[in-house]
Design an enzyme around this catalytic site. Structure first.
Site: not given
Length: 584
Positions: A158, A232
């Site tokens: 991320e 995710e």
């Protein structure tokens, strides 16, 4: 196992179309004797892959050291996954977030003044090079290119939520390749961060928990061809101290999973099995207010913290059966649990009076940070002498994270980072009185710029407007409590301030259980020397998970570090958890 290929129309394995149906399972949050059980239940759910992060800060707690043994035996975990017929997505960081202490970045990096983490700072990249050079060679036989289970390796984590330096990502990719990674690389980001977090030539994936169509559309905007994947898919959430236990309805999560799979996307369910932040490993968030994460990482996952299937497991299995083959095998019943009732803690050892047995002291002109002391987890104990008697104010510029203050061993107050508290008034009883400040690292920040999270007393610490001439700084990592001398508890003179309490319980047949600490305030627990984690009466979490393999047939030892005071002399072993009130 065949090698994964990335084609314009999706993933291919052994030159056949392939969909990754994965679930997150972090080996470092599960007792190693339970790995095989959790992997087996992953396959029975219908998953063909599991995903795991790699916590750099556990494998290399000190620079120049690297562990791949016991609960950190990642090669063994990968072999078990392969034996179960599962592929693996490997996410080595260097940064992992994961609600894990410091996002997995080792604390010793912060001993470098001014270091820029997650950047092209040569000091950071040199350390990453050393890390990958130690981690990857033992893992190369597990890569899919060599017949192993690892299909792909993640690049950073991320990153688009943190920075936008593609050259940094390119440096990391080059390091992975140089250390032998020849399987596909991928990045993951939330929809709004996809532009900043990607790297040309590396597969982009997206993270979200709802609005699947929108998230996949955002991914397609940045990646017009190639596989669609949610790396995710958030089906629950984590908890913080002082909050409620986060849950998400099984039907809602299953319906969103159905939409995601119906769109033809691959998925990694985050989390399939959350596990536990054992010891001092929980992370924290700081988006204006510091919020430490609790010990349990149950995450309201399909497998609960003890590894038992939940209604979400059943709901997900039914959804998966619509899209992929699901084994025609019965799901194992919940494992037996121990409910042994109250356990008296009959012996104690005060912390302040025995601190010299737990760590050495360093004298300096100011309080030293944990990082300067070469310490990652636990506490640091500061002491100085107060020259004058009378009222005085202690001012600490920056408390990281919770400071208990004592004068001649008597508690006079607490300063908490979470409450932005910096000053404490008290009366000094005599010239030369001893000022003691016990500072707890409650978890380094794991997300955002706050990962530069040094611990202890930072900045200037003033007493009566002046800086004391000398301070003693003592690292208390509490890795080993063997040197502590315990004596029988005397109800006529109970310990004042932080103290260790110890008792024993007989177990006929070891099994999972849950330790309840009603009447206790705040502290840490060990069972047979295994660090279970933190407890705190503010909740939400009210019990600590005790894995069955931690117990042994016969006599078992329970040690509790109570930082304040307790209204009882017993703890309780129960057959069910209490993670606190929920708010759906």
């Amino acid at each position: 196992m065949p090698r994964l290929e990335i084609a314009a129309d999706g993933f291919r394995l052994d030159d056949r179309p392939f969909r990754i149906v994965s679930g997150a399972l972090h080996y470092f949050r599960v007792h190693p004797e339970q790995w095989a059980d959790r992997l087996h239940k992953a396959r029975l759910l219908g998953l063909n892959t599991v995903e795991t992060y790699v916590p750099w800060n556990l494998h290399a707690r000190r620079r120049g050291e690297f562990r791949l043994d016991a609960g950190l035996d990642l090669p063994r975990f990968l072999r078990l996954a392969a034996a179960e017929g599962l592929h693996v997505l490997l996410r080595p960081g260097p940064y992992i977030c994961a609600e894990w202490e410091g996002g997995g970045l080792p604390s010793w990096l912060l001993a470098e003044e001014g270091i820029a983490l997650r950047s092209r700072d040569p000091r950071f990249l040199r350390a990453v090079d050393e890390y990958l050079g130690a981690l990857l060679p033992p893992l190369l036989p597990s890569l899919g290119s060599r017949g192993g289970p690892v299909l792909a390796v993640q690049l950073e984590n991320e990153y688009g939520a943190y920075g936008d330096d593609a050259a940094y990502l390119a440096d990391l990719a080059a390091l992975l390749r140089r250390h032998g990674v020849d399987v596909p690389l991928f990045t993951c980001d939330q929809p709004s961060d996809l532009g900043r977090g990607g790297l040309e030539g590396v597969l982009r994936t997206v993270n979200f928990g709802s609005r699947a169509e929108s998230g996949l559309a955002a991914l397609r905007e940045h990646q017009p061809a190639g596989p669609l994947m949610c790396s995710e898919f958030w089906i629950g959430w984590f908890d913080r101290w002082g909050g409620t236990h986060a849950v998400r309805g099984a039907d809602d999560a299953a319906a969103e999973l159905d939409r995601l799979l119906a769109a033809g996307a691959s998925v990694n369910v985050y989390m399939f099995h959350g596990g536990t932040n054992f010891g001092f490993t929980n992370g924290a968030n700081d988006k204006g207010t510091y919020r430490p994460t609790v010990t349990s990482y149950d995450y309201d996952a399909p497998l609960d913290e003890a590894g038992d299937p939940t209604p979400k497991y059943t709901a997900f299995r039914e959804v998966l059966a619509k899209h992929v083959p699901v084994p025609d095998e019965p799901v194992p019943a919940p494992a037996p649990k121990l409910g042994l009732g109250p356990v008296p803690l009959t012996h104690c050892a005060p912390l302040l009076d025995r601190a010299d047995l737990l760590g050495g002291a360093v004298e300096a002109a100011r309080p030293l940070t944990m990082e300067e002391l070469g310490q990652d987890f636990g506490f640091v104990l500061y002491e100085t002498r107060l020259p004058d008697r009378g009222p005085v104010v202690l001012r600490a510029e920056d408390v990281r994270d919770r400071a208990q203050v004592f004068v001649d061993g008597q508690p006079v107050g607490v300063l908490e980072r979470e409450g932005r508290e910096h000053a404490l008034a008290f009366t000094v009883p005599r010239p030369g009185a001893r000022l003691t400040v016990l500072v707890e690292n409650q978890g380094r920040v794991n997300y955002g710029p706050g990962v530069h999270d040094r611990k202890g007393l930072l900045g200037r610490t003033l007493v009566g407007g002046r800086e004391p001439a000398t301070w003693s700084s003592r690292a208390l990592p509490l890795d080993d409590l063997a040197a502590l001398p315990f004596t029988s508890f005397d109800p006529q003179s109970p310990p004042v301030g932080p103290a260790f309490h110890r008792g024993h319980v007989e177990v006929e047949r070891p099994a999972d259980t849950f330790l309840a600490l009603e009447g206790w305030t705040k502290g840490n627990v060990w069972v047979n020397g295994f660090a279970l984690g933190r407890y705190w009466s503010r909740g939400a979490q009210a019990t600590l998970y005790v894995p069955g393999p931690v117990l042994r047939a016969g006599r078992n030892e329970i040690t509790v570090l109570e930082l304040h005071a307790s209204a009882t002399r017993t703890v309780e072993l129960r057959d069910r958890p209490d993670l606190g009130p929920t708010e759906e």
